[in-house]
Design an enzyme around this catalytic site. Structure first.
Site, PDB file in Angstrom:
ATOM      1  N   ASP A 255      -1.619   0.874   0.684  1.00  0.00           N
ATOM      2  CA  ASP A 255      -0.691  -0.195   1.076  1.00  0.00           C
ATOM      3  C   ASP A 255       0.509  -0.232   0.150  1.00  0.00           C
ATOM      4  OD1 ASP A 255      -3.429  -1.073   2.236  1.00  0.00           O
ATOM      5  OD2 ASP A 255      -1.846  -2.060   3.380  1.00  0.00           O
TER       6      ASP A 255
HETATM    7  O1  MRU Z   1      -6.075  -4.881   6.122  1.00  0.00           O
HETATM    8  P1  MRU Z   1      -5.566  -3.633   6.765  1.00  0.00           P
HETATM    9  O2  MRU Z   1      -6.419  -3.148   7.892  1.00  0.00           O
HETATM   10  O3  MRU Z   1      -4.109  -3.745   7.144  1.00  0.00           O
HETATM   11  O4  MRU Z   1      -5.659  -2.528   5.617  1.00  0.00           O
HETATM   12  C1  MRU Z   1      -5.217  -1.234   5.905  1.00  0.00           C
HETATM   13  C2  MRU Z   1      -5.374  -0.289   4.773  1.00  0.00           C
HETATM   14  O5  MRU Z   1      -5.814  -0.643   3.702  1.00  0.00           O
HETATM   15  C3  MRU Z   1      -4.860   1.110   4.987  1.00  0.00           C
HETATM   16  O6  MRU Z   1      -5.575   2.013   4.208  1.00  0.00           O
HETATM   17  C4  MRU Z   1      -3.380   1.201   4.609  1.00  0.00           C
HETATM   18  O7  MRU Z   1      -2.635   0.174   5.186  1.00  0.00           O
HETATM   19  C5  MRU Z   1      -2.800   2.501   5.018  1.00  0.00           C
HETATM   20  S1  MRU Z   1      -2.710   2.730   6.765  1.00  0.00           S
HETATM   21  C6  MRU Z   1      -1.970   4.235   7.018  1.00  0.00           C
END
Ligand code: MRU
Length: 353
Positions: A255
């Site tokens: 993220d």
């Molecule tokens: O809470 P989320 O489902 O948005 O978390 C997503 C993740 O942690 C992913 O690994 C990250 O956003 C990368 S997606 C290419």
């Protein structure tokens, strides 16, 4: 390189729809997004999620409002304050992932620059629409363009961990980083797709990823559709998996990767990295440059989103529900980007230049 699951559908001035990921895999239902408010709501409620996709959905929320002329904007000053206000609301919807913030600030810069030499507000609105549509195309290209992240990641992992030229490898991943989280091929799942596509993957293990089960619902679905040999494990089974099965590498998304390489990703990622270190397993972060934040020097400065306790339990006990954690750079073997694979130290030098 098929995009099996289309996470967004958009036509300028006509419609913008998102696949409701809370209903996948049981139903494939699209939600109509008619405003930025709808986009913020869909992001907060996790109908759409995944760092790159959050940015696309946020920006398309602005595009649909502007394209359908839902708000009255009469001059460029109004347009600028409208864009600034909407971008802030979208950034606040989920603060950990950096993509919305980065793209939002880039859009503001772009508009400020254009507005210096242009007074006609409808032309400026069209400039914004084209910028947003290009962002989507670029994201698709980043994902697809020779599937760069997938290709670089697969090569680096095989080079380091394949035991012999015929040997296929086992890997482990968390959450969902595939076509549902991006506008196309995927990041960590893109690497796994590339390993499979080249015949180098024996098995991908993936965690259920509580409390939203992005693993057992979304990744499971994508892997089944692509017929990639895979095995689901409970979040608590990772160390035991590494002890008992021949796992070459853990591959996760991000993220936010900050300047020293510390990486925020789905809660549970940090413990994967610790377990990987203890078992001599490689730990790779797959992230496009759009998820790298050179403005923050260490992971301590990343805001970690905390979500409601009701997502975990309904019976009134006290809950701490962080949505993400930060894996320190010293546990990361390599950061896989669209331009190559870097150690955290190498990335630091690159960001400094
Ligand atoms: O809470 P989320 O489902 O948005 O978390 C997503 C993740 O942690 C992913 O690994 C990250 O956003 C990368 S997606 C290419």
């Amino acid at each position: 390189m098929e995009n099996h699951l289309q996470s967004v559908k958009y036509k300028r001035g006509e419609y913008f729809q998102v696949l409701d990921q809370l209903k996948v895999p049981h139903e494939l239902v699209y939600r109509d997004i008619k405003s930025v408010e709808d986009a913020v709501d869909a992001i907060k409620r996790m109908q759409v999620r995944g760092a790159p996709l959050i940015a696309i959905v946020g920006c398309f929320g602005i595009a649909i409002e502007l394209g359908k002329e839902i708000v009255q904007i009469d001059d460029k000053t109004q347009l600028l304050s409208y864009i600034r206000e909407k971008i802030q609301a979208l950034i606040d919807a989920r603060p950990t992932a950096v993509n919305m913030r980065k793209e939002g600030l880039r859009l503001i810069d772009f508009l400020e620059e254009k507005a210096k030499s242009r007074d006609n507000v409808s032309i400026l609105k069209t400039d914004v629409l084209v910028w947003i549509e290009d962002l989507y195309k670029l994201d698709l290209e980043t994902n697809k363009a020779s599937c760069a992240i997938g290709k670089h990641g697969a090569e680096a992992i095989l080079q380091k961990y394949r035991k012999n030229s015929e040997g296929k490898i086992n890997v482990l991943t968390i959450c969902n980083t595939g076509s549902l989280a991006t506008s196309g091929y995927g990041t960590a799942l893109g690497v796994i797709r590339a390993l499979h596509g080249n015949g180098d993957l024996n098995q991908v293990y993936f965690t259920e990823t509580r409390p939203y089960n992005q693993g057992s619902r979304l990744t499971a679905f994508e892997l089944l559709v692509d017929k990639i040999p895979s095995t689901l494990i409970c979040d608590s089974a990772v160390s035991w998996l590494m002890k008992n099965h021949d796992i070459s590498a853990v591959i996760v998304g991000a993220d936010r990767v900050v300047k020293n390489g510390d990486t925020a990703n789905k809660i549970g990622t940090y413990q994967l990295a610790i377990a990987a270190k203890a078992h001599g397993v490689g730990f790779y972060v797959a992230a496009p440059f759009s998820s790298i934040d050179p403005t923050i020097s260490t992971g301590d400065q990343i805001v970690i989103e905390e979500r409601p306790g009701t997502e975990v339990t309904q019976i009134g006990t006290r809950v701490w529900n962080p949505a993400f954690d930060v894996t320190p750079a010293n546990l990361i073997t390599g950061i896989i980007t669209e331009i190559g694979v870097f150690t955290p130290e190498e990335l630091f030098v690159k960001l400094d230049n």
